[in-house]
Design an enzyme around this catalytic site. Sequence first.
Site, PDB file in Angstrom:
ATOM      1  N   ARG A   1      32.567  33.071  47.059  1.00  0.00           N
ATOM      2  CA  ARG A   1      33.860  32.509  46.675  1.00  0.00           C
ATOM      3  C   ARG A   1      33.621  31.565  45.517  1.00  0.00           C
ATOM      4  O   ARG A   1      32.589  30.850  45.482  1.00  0.00           O
ATOM      5  CB  ARG A   1      34.480  31.720  47.843  1.00  0.00           C
ATOM      6  CG  ARG A   1      35.111  32.586  48.911  1.00  0.00           C
ATOM      7  CD  ARG A   1      36.357  33.304  48.398  1.00  0.00           C
ATOM      8  NE  ARG A   1      36.990  34.116  49.408  1.00  0.00           N
ATOM      9  CZ  ARG A   1      36.733  35.409  49.630  1.00  0.00           C
ATOM     10  NH1 ARG A   1      35.837  36.038  48.893  1.00  0.00           N
ATOM     11  NH2 ARG A   1      37.385  36.078  50.557  1.00  0.00           N
TER      12      ARG A   1
ATOM     13  N   GLU B   1      40.830  31.687  40.633  1.00  0.00           N
ATOM     14  CA  GLU B   1      41.197  33.084  40.343  1.00  0.00           C
ATOM     15  C   GLU B   1      42.709  33.266  40.298  1.00  0.00           C
ATOM     16  O   GLU B   1      43.404  32.683  41.136  1.00  0.00           O
ATOM     17  CB  GLU B   1      40.639  33.991  41.456  1.00  0.00           C
ATOM     18  CG  GLU B   1      39.170  34.218  41.349  1.00  0.00           C
ATOM     19  CD  GLU B   1      38.620  35.065  42.503  1.00  0.00           C
ATOM     20  OE1 GLU B   1      37.477  34.799  42.885  1.00  0.00           O
ATOM     21  OE2 GLU B   1      39.314  35.961  43.016  1.00  0.00           O
TER      22      GLU B   1
ATOM     23  N   HIS C   1      36.528  40.132  40.713  1.00  0.00           N
ATOM     24  CA  HIS C   1      36.475  40.158  42.193  1.00  0.00           C
ATOM     25  C   HIS C   1      36.510  41.597  42.735  1.00  0.00           C
ATOM     26  O   HIS C   1      37.449  42.001  43.417  1.00  0.00           O
ATOM     27  CB  HIS C   1      37.616  39.314  42.790  1.00  0.00           C
ATOM     28  CG  HIS C   1      37.275  38.812  44.160  1.00  0.00           C
ATOM     29  ND1 HIS C   1      37.599  37.568  44.623  1.00  0.00           N
ATOM     30  CD2 HIS C   1      36.617  39.405  45.192  1.00  0.00           C
ATOM     31  CE1 HIS C   1      37.171  37.411  45.870  1.00  0.00           C
ATOM     32  NE2 HIS C   1      36.569  38.523  46.229  1.00  0.00           N
TER      33      HIS C   1
HETATM   34  C1  GLV Z   1      36.576  39.696  49.630  1.00  0.00           C
HETATM   35  O1  GLV Z   1      36.203  38.852  48.884  1.00  0.00           O
HETATM   36  C2  GLV Z   1      36.615  39.531  51.047  1.00  0.00           C
HETATM   37  O2  GLV Z   1      36.493  38.412  51.530  1.00  0.00           O
HETATM   38  O3  GLV Z   1      36.782  40.527  51.746  1.00  0.00           O
END
Ligand code: GLV
Length: 318
Positions: free
Chosen positions: A237, A266, A284
């Site tokens: 993250r 983001e 991402h």
């Molecule tokens: C993606 O980042 C997730 O947490 O599945």
Amino acid sequence: MKKLLITRPIAEPVVAQAETLFDVTVHEDGALDVAAAAQALADYDAILPTLGDQFSAQAFQSASEKLRCGMLGNFGVGYNHIDVVAAKAAGVDVSNTPDVLTDATADIGMTLILATARRAGEGERLVRSGEWGGFGPKALLGTHVTGKTVGIVGMGRIGQAVAHRCHYGFGMRVVFFNRSAKEVTMPAEQLPTLTAVMQEADFVVVTTPGGAETTHLINAEALAAMKPTGIFVNISRGEVVDEPALIKALVDEQIAGAGLDVYEAEPHVPETLRALDNCVLLPHLGSATVETRQAMGQMALDNIIAWSKGEKPPQSVT
Ligand code: GLV
């Protein structure tokens, strides 16, 4: 029929199955802000949310007396966008989608290690620009990956999958930092401190969960411990990394490069970061394969179905 909100379009077969069991609404207009999340908690029996939807304490508080929702079947393994303590206090179950995305996310980790080390982003931009002058013995020289040391920060499922690929695929030595002692079934050395891992590793890969406990775990001090030839990769993250500190380390060439799949705010990615050639920046994509996204949708729905039958959702995190 119970009312189910799916907060973003997901794989059609999953939506089709949901429609046989629930009165389904698919929200097509992007992430839910706090007000929209509160409204959804008041309007639906169950919600299938995902990253970016803001199910904060404030959302639960705003919904409070009007709360109708009993279940958030999150699409994603990370659920730091849901205040689980507030959900639990409000009697709302929360589940996530572990395991099904481990391989896809580890593969993105490898993509970033290789692309950053081998300057694939720069090379691709060069070819597309039409300016490539041909093979050069000294052109776009990168960093060798095979045989180097990888440092994994957070040796959970995804961390171990990255470590496995690095060791067995690329002959790399694996060191790792994990808050608790961790036995793993492959050659990998747990070091006592984050600093030790940052110092030892040629490639640091961050695979911790997000949330308050890991916010800015990677700060200026941690980055300063890296080798000047070190490459930093984040597939967890954005908030785990102090982004301005990372940008400074890159601009000052205190580290050699970064491969990032996640960002602090983001989808905002600071312009300075976007201008840096020694970074590979992905939007991402960790779990973004057709197969994985379908499996995630199915798992999220299966948890909601279990809840609707009065069972404990199998991937409950509450
Ligand atoms: C993606 O980042 C997730 O947490 O599945």
